[in-house]
Structure formats: structure tokens, C-alpha cells
Design an enzyme around this catalytic site. Sequence first.
Site, PDB file in Angstrom:
ATOM      1  N   GLU A  53     -19.000  -5.765  10.605  1.00 55.48           N
ATOM      2  CA  GLU A  53     -19.946  -4.975  11.389  1.00 55.48           C
ATOM      3  C   GLU A  53     -20.948  -5.845  12.148  1.00 55.48           C
ATOM      4  OE1 GLU A  53     -18.543  -2.510   7.873  1.00 55.48           O
ATOM      5  OE2 GLU A  53     -19.350  -4.540   8.132  1.00 55.48           O
ATOM      6  N   ARG A 111     -25.265  -2.435   7.762  1.00 54.61           N
ATOM      7  CA  ARG A 111     -24.871  -3.817   7.484  1.00 54.61           C
ATOM      8  C   ARG A 111     -25.097  -4.728   8.694  1.00 54.61           C
ATOM      9  NH1 ARG A 111     -19.399  -4.395   4.608  1.00 54.61           N
ATOM     10  NH2 ARG A 111     -20.613  -5.353   2.948  1.00 54.61           N
ATOM     11  N   LYS A 137       0.854  -1.186   0.000  1.00 52.35           N
ATOM     12  CA  LYS A 137       0.000   0.000   0.000  1.00 52.35           C
ATOM     13  C   LYS A 137       0.896   1.244   0.000  1.00 52.35           C
ATOM     14  CE  LYS A 137      -4.320   1.580   2.070  1.00 52.35           C
ATOM     15  NZ  LYS A 137      -5.355   1.309   3.080  1.00 52.35           N
TER      16      LYS A 137
END
Length: 614
Positions: free
Chosen positions: A363, A391, A279
Site C-alpha cells: 500500500e 498502512r 490454493k
Amino acid sequence: MYPLLESINDPTELRVLDRKLLPLLAEELRAFLVESVSKTGGHLASNLGAVELTIALHYVFNTPDDRLVWDVGHQTYPHKILTGRREAMARLRTHGGISGFPKRAESDYDAFGAGHSSTSISAALGMAVAAQQAGSDRRAVAIIGDGAMTGGMAFEALNNAGAMDANLLVVLNDNDMAISENVGALNNYLAKLMSGRFYAAMRKGSEKVLGGVAPPIWELAKRAEEHMKGMVIPGTLFEEFGFNYIGPIDGHDLDVLITTMNNLKHLKGPQLLHVATQKGKGFKLAEDDPCRYHGVSKFDPEDGIGEDGGKLTYTKVFGDWLCDMAAKDERLIGITPAMCEGSGMVRFAEQFPQRYFDVGIAEQHALTFAAGMACEGLKPVVAIYSTFLQRAYDQLIHDIALQGLPVVLAIDRAGLVGADGPTHAGSFDLSYLRCIPNMVVMTPADENECRQMLYTAFMHDGPTAVRYPRGGGSGGAMREKMQALPMGRGEIRRHGEEIAILAFGSMLAPALTAAEDLDATVANMRFVKPLDEELVVQLAGANSLLVTIEENAVMGGAGSAVIEVLERHGLNVPVLQLGLPDRFVEHGDHALLLASCGLDKDGIVRAVHAKLTK
């Protein structure tokens, strides 16, 4: 400045390039990304890490006929640039400009919209089955990474896909990061053999030690090695799901990527390619601090991101309250689904590491995990964005509210969120929360009220939600001392004539300014549930028009709650409901979007005058 990149206006032009030129294209694309995002803001580190992977995918697969389904969505800037939207990057995430996420309405190359995580395998599998049903050899590719593999939905899709014969390729873009660093057993499992170095070194060592011994011992060692391989190689996990596993391979080596993908393109059934990337690749500031350079505002590429000066935002108010409350009550537990920085929990994680839990992008698990803690006498606080709470709606209803458990939901990014657009806007939480029994729902009008409401929520023996917007509030004076607010009570903030504005949360400030022109009474309602029925009845009796205003969908929101109260009391007073319209509000400047929805001072005044002249 970018002669090779500027010669490519769609992937057909990319696919005719000599493979020897692709590393140069990657350099230009990466430099263009840094220059472009530094001017517009947006997601940077995740896109820098996906440059070679994106080039290889479009070079090998016949897009858009072959479907590329990107997960999370914040790694798709290189994809946008190579699919005819290079010039449009100058208006990235601005009103009328292109989205920061894949969007089907924007391009044929965006096979599936994404802003949330862990959806790509399910969607790509659906596309692969559709191709199979049509007798087509079209390929479907899911590109998943940045922590999305920790989401339960990804495993549900793997479980389904592995038992089917559809031609699906899953590319696991493994950069060891979500927005924060990845957490959990799966991440540890994948990290063991990053690029295969550990296993390769172990095997080489065993050959050196056992190479000269008698054959029976060598055979025994080989069988032991196979057993060890089964324990440590990531492929074992995915092969048990029914996938043909390949990797890990270097996600920045274009030759390896293209050769491997060309081979996989012709294989039948479910395939999984494990790609190791970095990244922030190629931009040292982002490599050194990929978390800080995940989502950026405008910055100077030479100097990097400047300090924000410690501006007081609602997120910071929550983070400070969390630390202060934890110091007072050791029962407090902080939980986040992979949003430590975004939710303002960094200081809490440092000061109270044993009471801080990042559960990854999960979640549903976060809420039921909190429910289990609450059953045992702890006081969990779940920091979550409004759009991500959607969610875990079943868990909120079934595992928390139904059992009346004292879990505090600190709901960030409520209302419109500006440049991130509809995938991240918290447009519906008042509507979907207020219909749940046992819930208490609060909407702070300023920063200090947010602090006091969080304390009120924590002291309540039942499920509570405090929802607050992105960024700063109206600058209300902060009071360090915490004091619980009277449950279900609003307050009058301005006295006027004939018109009463009932403002919820962030809408108090524009309501007060509009009231000056309208000479209206303004109530800061504070609570959506329980609603202050006494105050509503009082205002209905003293005024000829009630105006409700909220940064939430009008349908089923706080204004609807006011009308329900009037109906119960048999009061026939006209009500003007102002809020977000029955459509998904696109990305752009937050103030501009509010104005477009009639939620600024001028919009309120216009709407009231229009109502009065009917």
C-alpha cells in the site's frame, strides 16, 4: 462423518496419532472445511491449501507453548479446527461467534492477531527474541504466504532477523496467489523453480551431456553450474538475508513436511522453509478458480457458487465509472494494491491493460507510485480499502497531500464491514483524512452520487478521497452523464422543525426514516472537507438541536468538524454526535452491528429523545 477429526479436540491429541493416519486426517479436515464454509461463508481456497501444512506444524511443534504466527489470517481455519474450535465453526464470523482471523482473545493458540498482511515475521521475531531473553527454548514460527511476502514490512523483518541469532523459523507458503494472482519480480523469482523441477531437469541434462568428457572440462562445468545455481535458486535471496534456506518442498506431502520440520526444530538461528502448495487443494471448483473461491458466501458444494445477478454495488459503480472515465481521458491510470477483484477493477484491467497496475500487497508503494505519475501529468486513481489505506498514511501526507498532487483515492469498505470484523472495518478514515491539508473528502449517500463524486474528484486539481461502503446503497437512480458537484456544498433533503440531522454518506437513508418520526430537517452534507460551513451556520440558526451522524468513529470525525465550525462562528447550539463508539466493533451481520451502535432508525430516534429530555 469425520471420525478421526472428531477425536481431536486439541493438538496434544493430534501429536499422539500414528503418522500413517495423518493423510486420512487431512482428507477429513478438507471435507469438513468445504461443508462448514459452504454453510457459513468465509475464506475457502486459501484454507484448503494450508491443510497439510497446518497439521504438520501442530504435529511437530509444542503449541501453544511454541508460537505459531499466521500472516494475513485467512488461512487459519484448519488451525482453528485443530485447536478446539471445530464445533464453533458453525458460527464462524457471526455476531458472538468466532472470528475469521486469528485473535488472541479467542484462544491461547492464536499467538498474534492478523487481518492485514506482512506482519508475521516481525511479530514472530519479537517473540523469538523474548524467548531468548528469558533463556527459553520456546520456538517461534511465522507462516507467511498468499502474497504477503511482497509487502515491504516482510523485508524489513527479514533484514533485521537475518542479522540476529534468535531461533526463528519462517515458513513461506508459496501458492503463487494472494487474493488475485501474485505479481512482481519476487513472485517471478520464486516461480522459476516451483518444487525445484527446472533446476533438477537442467542439472540432469548437463550431467548427461558432460558426463563422459575430460575432468578439467567437467570441473569448469561444475563451477558454471554453481554460478547458474546462484542466479536461479530462490535460496540465494534468503541466504543473503542471513537465513538458512530449505526448499522448495511439497506442502501437501505430510511425510516430507514433518521430517523437514523436525530437523529444522533443532537448528539454531533464523531458518526459512519454502513450501509449495496449491490454493483450493482438494476441491476442484476452488482449484480451477481459486480467486472466485477465495472469499465466499453460503453455497451448495455440489453446484458451486451461483451468479450474483449483477447486483449494483458501490464497488461495481466504481468499476463502471473507472472504465467510462478512462474512455474519456487517457491520462487516467488505475492502481490497486492486490485487490483487483475486490475493488471492482477486473473490466478496467481487461479493457485498459496498459493503464492498469496491480502493485501487489504494498500500500505504501501504491501511493508514492501514484504520486510519481501525478508529477508527470497523469491522473492516477488508487482503488483501496479504507482499512488498508491506514498502512500508507505517511505516504498520503508526505508524498501526495504535501505536494498537492491530483491523486484520487477510491476508498471501498468504508464504515463497518460485517463478518470480516474490526481488522477490515473502515472505522477511522474520516477522522484521519480530514486533518490533512489540501485533502478533499467526499461521502456519497447513494450509488449515483458516488459516480458523480468520483467524477468531481477526478476533475479536481489536488488530492481527493471518495469513501463508500461495502455492498449496495439505497438504490438511487443512476445517471450515466457525469457532472461535477459544487465543491464543499451539501443539500437539504427534508424540511422539519427544531431538529436538524446532518447526515454523512451511508447514514442519509436511516436519517431520513428517523426524521419522519422526529419531524426533523435532514441535510445530505456530501463533503466532510471542505465542510459546507454556510449550511451548518444556517441550520444552527434555525434549529434548537443539531444531530450529526456518520459511519465513522465519533472521535475526530465529521461531527467534530461541525462542532469546530460552530465554535469558529461563536454559535452555542447543542450537538448530538452519532457514529461508531470508542471501541473496536466486532464481526457480525452489518445491519445488526449498525443497530448495536445506535445507527439505525430506532437508535437515532432514541438518542434524540434522550438528548431532548436531559
